[in-house]
Scaffold this motif. Structure first.
Motif, PDB file in Angstrom:
ATOM      1  N   VAL A  96       0.609  -1.363  -0.096  1.00 43.51           N
ATOM      2  CA  VAL A  96      -0.163   0.319   0.183  1.00 43.51           C
ATOM      3  C   VAL A  96       0.780   1.658  -0.040  1.00 43.51           C
ATOM      4  N   PRO A  97       0.628   2.483  -0.038  1.00 44.47           N
ATOM      5  CA  PRO A  97       1.093   4.067  -0.628  1.00 44.47           C
ATOM      6  C   PRO A  97       2.298   3.881   0.652  1.00 44.47           C
ATOM      7  N   PHE A  98       2.587   4.560   0.515  1.00 49.54           N
ATOM      8  CA  PHE A  98       3.276   4.745   2.568  1.00 49.54           C
ATOM      9  C   PHE A  98       4.247   6.287   2.566  1.00 49.54           C
ATOM     10  N   ALA A  99       4.271   6.814   3.081  1.00 51.52           N
ATOM     11  CA  ALA A  99       4.118   8.343   3.239  1.00 51.52           C
ATOM     12  C   ALA A  99       5.459   8.470   3.296  1.00 51.52           C
ATOM     13  N   ILE A 100       6.477   9.259   2.681  1.00 54.58           N
ATOM     14  CA  ILE A 100       8.077  10.101   2.475  1.00 54.58           C
ATOM     15  C   ILE A 100       8.574   9.850   3.940  1.00 54.58           C
ATOM     16  N   GLY A 101       9.419   8.878   3.696  1.00 56.47           N
ATOM     17  CA  GLY A 101      10.669   9.020   5.177  1.00 56.47           C
ATOM     18  C   GLY A 101       9.917   7.660   5.744  1.00 56.47           C
ATOM     19  N   GLU A 102       9.339   7.141   5.579  1.00 55.57           N
ATOM     20  CA  GLU A 102       8.372   6.087   6.522  1.00 55.57           C
ATOM     21  C   GLU A 102       9.389   4.518   5.329  1.00 55.57           C
ATOM     22  N   ARG A 103       9.075   3.548   5.661  1.00 56.94           N
ATOM     23  CA  ARG A 103       9.374   1.805   5.265  1.00 56.94           C
ATOM     24  C   ARG A 103       8.567   1.359   4.840  1.00 56.94           C
ATOM     25  N   GLN A 104       8.488   1.032   3.126  1.00 56.85           N
ATOM     26  CA  GLN A 104       6.839   0.551   3.279  1.00 56.85           C
ATOM     27  C   GLN A 104       6.606  -0.997   4.035  1.00 56.85           C
ATOM     28  N   GLN A 105       5.417  -1.361   3.690  1.00 59.90           N
ATOM     29  CA  GLN A 105       5.834  -2.440   4.341  1.00 59.90           C
ATOM     30  C   GLN A 105       4.650  -3.357   3.117  1.00 59.90           C
ATOM     31  N   VAL A 106       5.560  -4.687   2.884  1.00 56.40           N
ATOM     32  CA  VAL A 106       5.239  -5.312   1.456  1.00 56.40           C
ATOM     33  C   VAL A 106       4.368  -6.799   2.448  1.00 56.40           C
ATOM     34  N   LEU A 107       3.584  -7.278   1.792  1.00 57.14           N
ATOM     35  CA  LEU A 107       2.866  -8.582   2.300  1.00 57.14           C
ATOM     36  C   LEU A 107       3.714  -8.907   1.118  1.00 57.14           C
ATOM     37  N   ARG A 108       3.689 -10.845   1.870  1.00 52.32           N
ATOM     38  CA  ARG A 108       4.474 -11.641   0.599  1.00 52.32           C
ATOM     39  C   ARG A 108       3.658 -12.817   0.921  1.00 52.32           C
ATOM     40  N   ILE A 109       3.039 -13.401  -0.374  1.00 55.12           N
ATOM     41  CA  ILE A 109       2.490 -14.529  -0.184  1.00 55.12           C
ATOM     42  C   ILE A 109       2.968 -15.851  -1.542  1.00 55.12           C
ATOM     43  N   ARG A 110       3.136 -16.518  -0.547  1.00 55.99           N
ATOM     44  CA  ARG A 110       4.253 -17.844  -1.966  1.00 55.99           C
ATOM     45  C   ARG A 110       3.745 -18.870  -1.509  1.00 55.99           C
ATOM     46  N   ARG A 111       3.305 -20.091  -2.191  1.00 58.23           N
ATOM     47  CA  ARG A 111       3.151 -20.625  -2.283  1.00 58.23           C
ATOM     48  C   ARG A 111       4.953 -21.802  -1.947  1.00 58.23           C
ATOM     49  N   LEU A 112       5.126 -22.857  -1.257  1.00 57.39           N
ATOM     50  CA  LEU A 112       6.189 -23.432  -1.185  1.00 57.39           C
ATOM     51  C   LEU A 112       5.197 -25.505  -1.074  1.00 57.39           C
ATOM     52  N   GLY A 113       5.815 -25.893  -1.964  1.00 58.54           N
ATOM     53  CA  GLY A 113       5.497 -27.254  -1.809  1.00 58.54           C
ATOM     54  C   GLY A 113       3.980 -27.250  -1.551  1.00 58.54           C
ATOM     55  N   ASP A 114       3.501 -27.770  -0.755  1.00 52.58           N
ATOM     56  CA  ASP A 114       2.289 -28.057  -0.095  1.00 52.58           C
ATOM     57  C   ASP A 114       1.424 -27.136   0.974  1.00 52.58           C
ATOM     58  N   GLN A 115       2.586 -25.887   0.652  1.00 50.73           N
ATOM     59  CA  GLN A 115       1.755 -24.712   1.850  1.00 50.73           C
ATOM     60  C   GLN A 115       2.146 -23.519   1.465  1.00 50.73           C
ATOM     61  N   ILE A 116       0.942 -22.264   2.563  1.00 53.56           N
ATOM     62  CA  ILE A 116       0.907 -21.795   1.484  1.00 53.56           C
ATOM     63  C   ILE A 116       1.694 -20.423   2.338  1.00 53.56           C
ATOM     64  N   GLU A 117       2.888 -19.475   2.316  1.00 54.38           N
ATOM     65  CA  GLU A 117       2.817 -18.869   3.235  1.00 54.38           C
ATOM     66  C   GLU A 117       3.366 -17.287   3.246  1.00 54.38           C
ATOM     67  N   VAL A 118       2.655 -16.637   4.275  1.00 57.01           N
ATOM     68  CA  VAL A 118       2.382 -14.851   4.641  1.00 57.01           C
ATOM     69  C   VAL A 118       3.180 -14.673   5.325  1.00 57.01           C
ATOM     70  N   ALA A 119       4.272 -13.409   4.774  1.00 57.03           N
ATOM     71  CA  ALA A 119       4.667 -12.758   5.470  1.00 57.03           C
ATOM     72  C   ALA A 119       4.653 -10.675   4.886  1.00 57.03           C
ATOM     73  N   ARG A 120       5.250 -10.411   6.325  1.00 58.47           N
ATOM     74  CA  ARG A 120       4.963  -9.053   5.872  1.00 58.47           C
ATOM     75  C   ARG A 120       6.717  -9.316   5.606  1.00 58.47           C
ATOM     76  N   VAL A 121       6.739  -8.290   4.537  1.00 56.89           N
ATOM     77  CA  VAL A 121       8.405  -8.056   4.196  1.00 56.89           C
ATOM     78  C   VAL A 121       9.317  -6.510   4.145  1.00 56.89           C
ATOM     79  N   GLY A 122       9.630  -5.623   4.280  1.00 56.33           N
ATOM     80  CA  GLY A 122      10.160  -4.643   4.177  1.00 56.33           C
ATOM     81  C   GLY A 122      10.207  -4.461   3.395  1.00 56.33           C
ATOM     82  N   GLY A 123      10.066  -3.030   2.636  1.00 58.52           N
ATOM     83  CA  GLY A 123      10.212  -2.833   1.278  1.00 58.52           C
ATOM     84  C   GLY A 123      11.003  -1.431   0.910  1.00 58.52           C
ATOM     85  N   SER A 124      11.249  -1.086   0.527  1.00 57.60           N
ATOM     86  CA  SER A 124      11.550   0.733  -0.532  1.00 57.60           C
ATOM     87  C   SER A 124      11.841   1.806   1.078  1.00 57.60           C
ATOM     88  N   ALA A 125      12.247   2.648   1.228  1.00 55.75           N
ATOM     89  CA  ALA A 125      12.500   3.295   2.331  1.00 55.75           C
ATOM     90  C   ALA A 125      11.884   4.586   1.304  1.00 55.75           C
TER      91      ALA A 125
END
Length: 125
Positions: A96-125
């Motif tokens: 989602v959009p973020f304010a200047i100077g803040e770190r963007q949060q990215v939601l990564r959803i991936r399928r790893l074999g027989d599982q789905i992984e949901v993780a919040r990972v850091g994006g650009s600053a």
């Protein structure tokens, strides 16, 4: 102070009973399909993600709710829904959009074999 990314939430077809809604950073084991997981994407945005197994792949649905205006007790929200079919090894990123100077949060959803992984990972600053 920089926040650490949430620990991943892995989903599989477990039949173990779980609470009706979990936070991504509360999970450290497999979660059954159709189980909702909530992830914070910023001070005014959150996402709810779940998946279901279908013959053409695993359908992952994420609904993002962002507060776009606040006047006292009244709030205006922007809500968007993402749907994708993930095969083993595939992933999607939602941010989602973020304010200047803040770190963007990215939601990564991936399928790893027989599982789905949901993780919040850091994006650009």
């Amino acid at each position: 102070m920089q926040r650490q990314p949430d620990s991943p939430a892995s989903w599989s077809q477990s039949s173990r009973p779980l609470p009706p809604e979990l936070k991504a950073d509360q999970l450290n084991s497999a979660v059954r399909q159709r189980q909702a997981v909530t992830s914070e994407l910023g001070p005014n945005a959150s996402a709810i993600t779940y998946w279901v197994s279908e013959p053409d792949g695993w359908h992952v649905v994420t609904t993002v709710d962002t507060v776009i205006e606040q006047n006292g007790d009244a709030e205006k929200h922007a809500v968007v829904r993402f749907s994708s079919v993930l095969l083993p090894g595939q992933s999607q990123l939602i941010s989602v959009p973020f304010a200047i100077g803040e770190r963007q949060q990215v939601l990564r959803i991936r399928r790893l074999g027989d599982q789905i992984e949901v993780a919040r990972v850091g994006g650009s600053a």
